[in-house]
Structure formats: C-alpha cells, structure tokens
Design a protein around this motif. Structure first.
Motif, PDB file in Angstrom:
ATOM      1  N   LYS A 441       0.842  -1.215   0.000  1.00 13.00           N
ATOM      2  CA  LYS A 441       0.000   0.000   0.000  1.00 13.00           C
ATOM      3  C   LYS A 441       0.870   1.255   0.000  1.00 13.00           C
ATOM      4  N   TYR A 443       1.322   4.196  -1.498  1.00 15.89           N
ATOM      5  CA  TYR A 443       0.619   5.131  -2.382  1.00 15.89           C
ATOM      6  C   TYR A 443       1.581   6.131  -3.004  1.00 15.89           C
ATOM      7  N   ILE A 511      -7.707   5.126  -8.230  1.00 20.46           N
ATOM      8  CA  ILE A 511      -7.172   5.117  -6.860  1.00 20.46           C
ATOM      9  C   ILE A 511      -6.534   6.466  -6.535  1.00 20.46           C
ATOM     10  N   ILE A 512      -5.746   6.982  -7.468  1.00 20.54           N
ATOM     11  CA  ILE A 512      -5.083   8.267  -7.240  1.00 20.54           C
ATOM     12  C   ILE A 512      -6.109   9.392  -7.133  1.00 20.54           C
ATOM     13  N   LYS A 515      -7.510   9.332  -3.764  1.00 16.01           N
ATOM     14  CA  LYS A 515      -6.522   9.566  -2.708  1.00 16.01           C
ATOM     15  C   LYS A 515      -6.012  11.000  -2.703  1.00 16.01           C
ATOM     16  N   ASP A 516      -5.785  11.551  -3.901  1.00 15.31           N
ATOM     17  CA  ASP A 516      -5.152  12.868  -3.997  1.00 15.31           C
ATOM     18  C   ASP A 516      -5.577  13.505  -5.313  1.00 15.31           C
ATOM     19  N   TYR A 520      -3.775  13.535  -9.069  1.00 16.72           N
ATOM     20  CA  TYR A 520      -4.493  12.970 -10.215  1.00 16.72           C
ATOM     21  C   TYR A 520      -4.472  13.949 -11.395  1.00 16.72           C
TER      22      TYR A 520
END
Length: 741
Positions: A441, A443, A511-512, A515-516, A520
């Motif tokens: 994980k 990231y 996912i990106i 998450k952020d 992205y």
C-alpha cells in the motif's frame, strides 16, 4: 557439499580442478555494491585471465563457455562497457584479491603443488569464505599450514577484507609473497579499458582505469604484516607488494589486506582519489572490528529472510544458499540497477536484467525487504525513457521495455526472435508494480512513479495489438515464456498479462483520484491522458482473448498451439545431462509441441484464483510430459503448481531439482554464475506452495488455504512482511500457523 553449524556452512572437502569453476560461482561473495567470484587468491597455472577472443550473441542455454577451469570476476553492476557484438555488458574489473606465496622457484598452486588436508567453507550466515590446507613444497624444505579468510563488508560497501594466516609446521625456507592488483583481465574475451595507471600513495597501492564508455574505476589496497617489510613493484597494468621472509618451524605469520573499490558512477560525490583514501583509511581498524560490524548487518538481514526447514538438512542448506545469493546480489540503495540473471556471479548473461526481476525475484524482496523491492521497481522508472525510445523504434507509442535491459533501458538483445517477440516483459513489469502496491500500500510510489509506467506501457499495447475482422483484438507473432515457441498467435500468458496491464492502468488513476485529487490532475496533464484513450484501453482489455481448450478444460498455451507437430522428445534426447536444445535444431523446436518451460503454468502461478483446480490440474497434466525443463525457471514453477494439484511425486522431484540446480557440485550449475531467478522462485515455493499462502495479488489478507510439505520435511518456519506488519509462519504436516510479531 557437507554441512555443519546448524546447516549454515557449505564445505568443499577436496580440490577438484574440474569442479573449480562451479565453486567460483557458488561461493561468490558480495554486498550489493560489488560482487567477486570465489577464485583463489593466487590463481591457477594455465588459467589466463586476459585472453582475447570473439564471443557472439547466442542462446546461453546451449552455449559452451570459455575459461574451462577458472574465471575471475569482480563486478560493480553500474559499470558497463561497449562490446562490438554483445552491446552493453558488465565489465570484469581488475583483480584486487591477488595474493601468492612462493618457495624457491615454486609458486603455490592448488592444482600443481602438493596440498594436503584441503577444505574450503562458505559461511552463509556470516558471508565469509575460509580456505585451509597444508602446503608441502616440492623441495620438501618445510610444511606450512595456510588459512585464508575473506569477506565483502556489508557495513562498508566499498571494502573487501582478506586475512591470511601462515603456520610453519616443519622445516625452514625462504618464503616469498606477492600481493596486489592485477589489471590483466578481459570480459567475454574483450578488453574494455582504454586507460590504466598504477600508483603508490604512502603504503597504499592504487590502480585507476578508464572504461571504453568513459567511466573511471579506482581500486586501492593496503597490505599489513608486522613481520615482513614489503617493496612495491609496479607496471602499467599490475602493481604488487613483494617481500621475503626466512621462516622456521613453530613460527606464525598473519597478513591482512584491505581493498577498496569505487567508481565515478557511485552515488557519493567527490574526487575518486580523495574518496578512495578516505575509504581505505576508515578501514584502518582491527580485523575483529571490521568483521563484527559486517556480521551484524548480515544478522539483521537473515533475521527477516531466513527459512528454517526441519527434516531435510540438505534442503535446509540449499535453501539458505539461495537466500544468501539473493541477499548479497541486491543493492537496496541504488535505484539505477536491479539484479542480473546470474546474480553478478558471472558474465554469461552480460549483467543484464530480464523478466526474472518482477516475476521471480521481486516477491522475495516484497515480503522480506520492501525497500529493496521498491528500489527494483525504481530501476524500471529510471529507465522509462529508454523503454519509450524502444517503443518508437517499433513505430509504437508509449513504453516497450526491452527483453534484455541494462543501464539505459534500451534493447540489448541481439537475437531478433527474443528482442522482437518476447514482449511479455512489458506487462510483467506492470504486474510487479501492482504486486508491490498490493502488498505494501505504498501510495507514494503508485502516485509518483508506478501509475506513469502503467499508462505508458498500456499505450504500447494499444499500438501493438491488431484488430481482427470480428472487431476483437489479437497479439500475433509472440514468444511467451516458453522460448521454444517463438512466433505464436494469442499466447495465453502474454494476453492475460496485457489485459492486466491495461486494467491496472485505469484502476491506478481511479485510486489516485480518490486519494489525492491534485496528484491525479497533475498526472493527467503530465501524460496528456484522454477519456477516449482510456475507453480504448478498456475495449482492448475486454476483447483480447485468453485461449482455452473448453472441451478438455485446460489453458491453451497459444491459440495455434495444437497446429504444431508432435515430436519424439525422448527419442531425440540422447544425453539427459545436457539440455534438450543441444539435440534439436532451433527450427525444429519452433514448429513442434516441445516446451522449454510451460508458460501456461506460469500463468496459473500468477493468477491462481482465476482458474479452477480442475483447469490447473488439466493444464499441468497436459504440458508437463512435453516440457524439457531446459529453462532453469521451469522446475520450481512446476513444484509450486504440483503442490496445489496434490501431485506429491512431482512436488518432491521438482523441489529437489530446483534446490540442487546451483548447489549440487555434480551438476556444475553455478559455473557461469547463479541462476538467481530460481533462488527467488524457491522462496515463492515456500510461501505459496509449502505454506499455501497466496500472494497479495490473489488475497487481501494473509491466509493459508493448503499446506504441502515435500517428503521428509517436518516443519517450515519463516517470516514475511504484509502491508507493514511482520508475521511468523509455521507450516506443519496438516496446517499452517500465522502469527503477527
């Protein structure tokens, strides 16, 4: 090989000239920064190391190598040279271990001299190589007992330490010695040095050289003995300490040599000479202190990576032998390199990186040293521009990773069938990225590095596929992991990996984004991603087939596999001590149902949960009889799958074969280096086969579904790291116990 010290020491009990080269590879030492083959300090008479000859690119599986009795090897993975036929190759650097004794006109030689009570031991736990014997000179003037100890410091990564102890048992003689740095070496018969200079700085000797691509390498040595005064003799390519001593029965002498190697490609800044002097002066502490700091680093590494096997001492020692080479060949601090196919223990594969890295080596590091695993993948990110250039050379966009990669990341393989057709490596790297992310994980890695590789490799696949008349997509002219099937249509392994690559490129963006958001947007703009592009990724992933024989319920290696001719493997294979490839022409192999390794089984190894047990069993039973196992990756892959399908006979057979590959001196497997991918896959056998623990690619939590101990094994114990937590695993006869520690 024999063992003691609780199965940590490998012993060579007698010197055999015909097995010497095997032990040079098997007993290779290193610390990640550099590696050295286990050649004798004094060399062997008649084994010239500076020979010039022509080596052309050919299949290493069937190639007969030069240097039949001895090949020195000193390798820094980031120092490569330019070979006229082989492209970019690792360079065999000057030999700093040089140390020889003479009495009268006889130079000590393991093959020519009278030697008794010989033994050599590699201590896997402490990374030391020890050689002991008694030398009786031809003039019978004396008997001298000699003991050599050496190690590549795990603490001081540029340092190699040697200690030689001499005890005069009988008589007296004038003992002469020479020790220094020998630059008379070639690599694959080619001289890669354009300049070489020797020098003396106080009591330190140096050799500075320049390679044919412009890199500088410097080696410094300091020889110490309180009993002998040395003169220094030098020429352009060799520099030596030289001394004489009248010795008599009952006397003891100790010689300690510290050697430092450094290059202008090191991560450290500074002038080479200044850095070298600082490094060798830092080693001016006692031998005991140097040894202890080195031992402590290895102790920590073994603390997380050791595998304990109860019930079979030979397998226990062989397993540790494999782990030892995984530890000593990896540099977790330099993201410009990976681990070459021979574990930097020989020149056979030119110091290059293959699909081995992501599929066979990476899991060991993911679950025992995530930092090292990330570093291996950072190598792929740092060579992404080379992969893009490679794609452009094939008139494709995106990134096409080369079959054989070196420093730059462009294709180094000169054989077209591998360079052009064995494209699965590009998707293998995508698999490795996702495996690492799933298990850690991390990231930060996915956001800043991994997703970019996934997108760029997907762009290559978008251009590499062909659209068919039915509106679907095909991959034509493909070589899968089975290199005896060179030009196939819709190879199952490759197609499934490509589908995976495309899907994970899209998933990584989601996912990106979750998450952020800023990261992205930054990635989207940096790569000029479009929605239309992602829709095409999705379409190709959905329509690219993974061929199955639905009637017989097994995986087809390729869509056209059944069109190939049957072949009488056993009738052609006259000598099983040699690969099958020696007896069948390449043209014959390419048109026959004959496998170097079963890539359909490699597919099940990676995507176990996508296939039923019946499908895996049927696939195994169909391909195993026509698999030659000419690839060193094949036996251990078969052992893993055999454990799943309850084929205990094959689990035992292939486990034994894989563990013996480089370990058994009779096989001579380590002559040209270590089959390092086999070492990594043996660790996977312990995790996914013996303990029955699926990887993070197949499970979201750490569980065991099945325990399969090979015959005679009573218990297996090891540790692994899963998403930041460390676990102790105990596999016993009927179950596997998992405890967080």
């Amino acid at each position: 090989m024999n063992s003691d010290l609780n199965n940590w020491i490998i012993k060579e009990q007698n010197f055999d000239i015909n097995k010497n080269k095997h032990y040079e590879g098997a007993f290779c030492q290193g610390n990640g920064y550099f590696s050295v083959r286990a050649s004798f300090e004094e060399g062997l008479q008649g084994a010239g190391q500076g020979d010039i000859y022509e080596r052309s690119f050919k299949s290493v599986t069937t190639e007969i190598q030069r240097n039949p009795i001895s090949k020195w090897g000193t390798y820094v993975p980031t120092i490569m040279g330019s070979h006229p036929a082989l492209n970019e190759v690792i360079i065999n650097l000057p030999y700093f271990m040089d140390f020889s004794f003479s009495i009268q006109d006889e130079k000590l030689d393991m093959h020519q001299s009278t030697i008794v009570d010989y033994k050599r031991e590699l201590n896997l736990k402490e990374g030391t190589l020890i050689r002991e014997f008694i030398w009786i000179p031809k003039d019978n003037s004396c008997k001298i007992k000699l003991k050599y100890i050496r190690f590549a410091s795990m603490e001081k990564k540029h340092l190699f330490v040697q200690r030689i102890e001499a005890e005069v048992l009988e008589g007296k003689a004038l003992l002469s010695l020479e020790s220094g740095i020998d630059g008379n070496v070639t690599t694959n018969g080619y001289n890669h040095f354009t300049e070489m200079n020797t020098n003396v700085i106080s009591d330190i000797i140096t050799l500075d050289c320049k390679t044919d691509i412009g890199n500088r390498v410097m080696e410094l040595c300091n020889l110490q003995s309180k009993d002998i005064n040395f003169n220094i003799i030098k020429d352009e390519k060799k520099i030596l300490y030289k001394g004489d001593k009248a010795v008599s029965a009952g006397e003891n002498y100790v010689f300690e040599k510290r050697s430092v190697i450094l290059t202008d490609r090191d991560l450290e800044d500074g002038d080479l000479k200044e850095r070298g002097l600082n490094l060798i002066n830092a080693a001016n502490i006692s031998y005991e202190e140097l040894y202890e700091e080195h031992r402590k680093v290895l102790e920590k590494k073994w603390g997380i990576s050791d595998v304990k096997i109860e019930g079979n001492d030979k397998h226990q020692l062989s397993m540790r032998f494999s782990i030892y080479h995984l530890l000593r060949s990896n540099n977790e601090d330099d993201p410009r390199m990976a681990v070459c196919a021979k574990g930097f223990a020989g020149e056979a594969y030119y110091g290059r990186y293959f699909w081995d890295t992501e599929i066979f080596l990476l899991p060991f590091y993911i679950y025992t040293n995530p930092k090292a695993a990330r570093n291996l993948l950072m190598y792929r990110y740092n060579t992404l521009e080379g992969a893009k250039e490679n794609a452009r050379s094939y008139n494709c966009n995106g990134a096409r990773y080369p079959w054989q990669s070196s420093l730059r990341g462009d294709e180094q393989c000169s054989l077209w069938e591998y360079a052009d057709n064995e494209v699965h490596i590009t998707a293998d790297i995508a698999y490795g990225i996702w495996h690492y992310f799933s298990a850690t994980k991390d990231y930060d890695f996915l956001i800043n590095y991994g997703a970019e590789i996934l997108i760029e490799t997907s762009r290559f696949w978008r251009d590499r596929v062909d659209k068919n008349k039915e509106g679907g997509y095909d991959l034509i002219n493909i070589m899968g992991p089975d290199e005896y099937s060179a030009m196939t249509r819709n190879n199952a392994f490759t197609n499934r990996m490509v589908k995976f690559n495309l899907n994970k490129a899209m998933e990584s963006l989601e996912i990106i984004k979750g998450k952020d958001e800023e990261a992205y947007k930054k990635l989207w703009n940096k790569l000029s991603i479009s929605k239309e592009e992602l829709e095409l990724f999705k379409e190709i992933a959905e329509k690219l087939p993974v061929p199955m024989d639905k009637e017989n319920n097994y995986i087809l290696q390729s869509e056209d596999f059944e069109d190939y001719a049957d072949i009488n493997i056993q009738g052609i294979w006259k000598d099983k001590s040699k690969p099958f490839g020696f007896f069948a022409t390449q043209e014959k192999l390419y048109r026959s149902k004959c496998l170097k390794q079963a890539d359909a089984l490699a597919l099940t190894m990676l995507f176990k949960k996508e296939f039923t047990l019946e499908q895996i069993t049927n696939t195994y039973n169909y391909y195993e009889p026509i698999t030659t196992h000419d690839s060193s990756l094949s036996p251990v892959n078969h052992a893993i799958v055999a454990s799943w399908v309850d084929n205990t006979e094959h689990l035992d057979k292939f486990t034994d074969y894989a563990l013996a590959l480089d370990f058994n001196e009779r096989l001579g497997g380590a002559e040209e280096g270590i089959h390092i991918a086999n070492c990594g896959c043996l660790w996977q056998l312990i995790m996914t086969g013996v303990a029955g623990i699926d990887t993070a690619m197949n499970e979201t939590s750490l569980i065991s579904t099945k325990t399969s101990l090979p015959k005679g094994w009573k218990k297996v114990e090891f540790k692994l790291i899963w998403q930041g937590k460390t676990y102790k695993i105990e596999a016993m006869e009927n179950y596997t116990r998992i405890n967080e520690i």
